[in-house]
Design an enzyme around this catalytic site. Sequence first.
Site, mmCIF file in Angstrom:
data_model
loop_
_atom_site.group_PDB
_atom_site.id
_atom_site.type_symbol
_atom_site.label_atom_id
_atom_site.label_comp_id
_atom_site.label_asym_id
_atom_site.label_seq_id
_atom_site.Cartn_x
_atom_site.Cartn_y
_atom_site.Cartn_z
ATOM 1 N N GLY A 58 0.539 -1.303 -0.119
ATOM 2 C CA GLY A 58 -0.011 0.306 0.072
ATOM 3 C C GLY A 58 1.331 1.368 -0.222
ATOM 4 C CD GLN A 89 2.623 5.628 2.879
ATOM 5 O OE1 GLN A 89 1.653 5.507 2.952
ATOM 6 N NE2 GLN A 89 3.853 5.496 3.312
ATOM 7 C CB CYS A 111 4.480 2.449 8.365
ATOM 8 S SG CYS A 111 4.292 3.528 7.109
ATOM 9 C CG LEU A 112 6.372 1.004 2.218
ATOM 10 C CD1 LEU A 112 6.017 1.348 0.507
ATOM 11 C CD2 LEU A 112 7.704 -0.168 2.264
ATOM 12 C CG HIS A 128 -1.641 0.824 7.166
ATOM 13 N ND1 HIS A 128 -0.049 0.584 8.036
ATOM 14 C CD2 HIS A 128 -0.509 1.514 6.180
ATOM 15 C CE1 HIS A 128 0.626 1.249 7.865
ATOM 16 N NE2 HIS A 128 1.063 1.662 7.079
ATOM 17 C CD GLU A 129 -1.912 2.505 2.974
ATOM 18 O OE1 GLU A 129 -0.736 3.501 2.610
ATOM 19 O OE2 GLU A 129 -0.322 1.422 3.265
ATOM 20 C CG HIS A 139 -0.057 6.695 5.937
ATOM 21 N ND1 HIS A 139 0.905 6.948 6.951
ATOM 22 C CD2 HIS A 139 0.038 5.617 5.204
ATOM 23 C CE1 HIS A 139 1.674 6.249 6.261
ATOM 24 N NE2 HIS A 139 1.132 5.096 6.424
HETATM 25 O O1 K1U Z 1 2.052 2.555 3.643
HETATM 26 C C1 K1U Z 1 3.010 1.175 4.214
HETATM 27 O O2 K1U Z 1 3.430 1.869 4.196
HETATM 28 C C2 K1U Z 1 2.875 1.054 3.127
HETATM 29 C C3 K1U Z 1 2.908 -0.557 3.791
HETATM 30 C C4 K1U Z 1 1.313 -1.207 3.835
HETATM 31 C C5 K1U Z 1 0.800 -2.709 5.428
HETATM 32 C C6 K1U Z 1 1.364 -3.372 5.214
HETATM 33 C C7 K1U Z 1 1.016 -4.067 6.345
HETATM 34 C C8 K1U Z 1 0.194 -4.022 7.387
HETATM 35 C C9 K1U Z 1 -0.046 -2.433 7.036
HETATM 36 C C10 K1U Z 1 0.229 -2.152 6.160
HETATM 37 C C11 K1U Z 1 3.463 -1.993 3.387
HETATM 38 O O3 K1U Z 1 3.407 -1.972 2.837
HETATM 39 S S1 K1U Z 1 5.113 -2.140 4.805
HETATM 40 C C12 K1U Z 1 5.772 -3.430 3.676
HETATM 41 C C13 K1U Z 1 4.933 -4.922 3.091
HETATM 42 O O4 K1U Z 1 4.389 -5.081 4.019
HETATM 43 C C14 K1U Z 1 5.283 -5.510 2.105
HETATM 44 C C15 K1U Z 1 6.373 -5.938 1.828
HETATM 45 C C16 K1U Z 1 6.871 -6.973 0.619
HETATM 46 C C17 K1U Z 1 6.035 -7.854 -0.180
HETATM 47 C C18 K1U Z 1 4.746 -8.026 1.416
HETATM 48 C C19 K1U Z 1 4.495 -6.760 2.613
HETATM 49 ZN ZN ZN Z 2 2.455 3.144 5.436
#
Ligand code: K1U
Ligand code: ZN
Length: 181
Positions: A46, A51, A94-95, A136-137, A140
Amino acid sequence: MALLPIIVAPDPRLKVKATPVETVDAEVRTLLDDMLETMYAAPGVGLAAPQIGVTRRVIVVDAADRNEPPAPLKLVNPEVIWASDDLSSYEEGCLSVPDHYDDVVRPARVRVRYLDETGTSKELDADGLLAVVLQHEIDHLNGTLFVDHLSSLKRNMILRKLTKGKKNGDYEEKAPKPRSA
Ligand code: K1U
Ligand code: ZN
């Protein structure tokens, strides 16, 4: 299309309430495409416009399983219009909060209303990972990070570590590298 740098917390740009989009025009469609490309390259499941420093209510999500075909979703002005009473816990990442993961409790199922890339109003029922990522998004867009759902002790510890990491140059604000084919 373009890969965009992702802002790392703590940063005041991640705490701002984003503004609704008035018209889904070509500029918004380009933003959606750039965000999806950035999300896949990161990689993530996401991404929300704040972000990447854009204070507009725009998110992208792809919560498809790794062995399923991609299922990109582009959502403009998304809002949770119904949430289940039953809750579920998921270890979120979260990125914008790199290298930290923790359990967050949220409604297990939600219904989200949004505009698609043509400006058409749609509704989406979600459970599982998709429900987690959508909530989660949307958080944000309201200036809320998953760490805001944790105890202040945990949140402050994570934010202190990120501040230190940023000072050491561990988390330079740079666009993710393109994924090789
Ligand atoms: O909002 C963001 O920063 C993105 C976040 C979304 C998220 C992930 C997990 C639970 C809630 C919200 C991410 O994508 S973090 C990275 C991640 O989860 C992932 C990375 C590579 C492969 C699979 C998942
Ligand atoms: Zn996030």
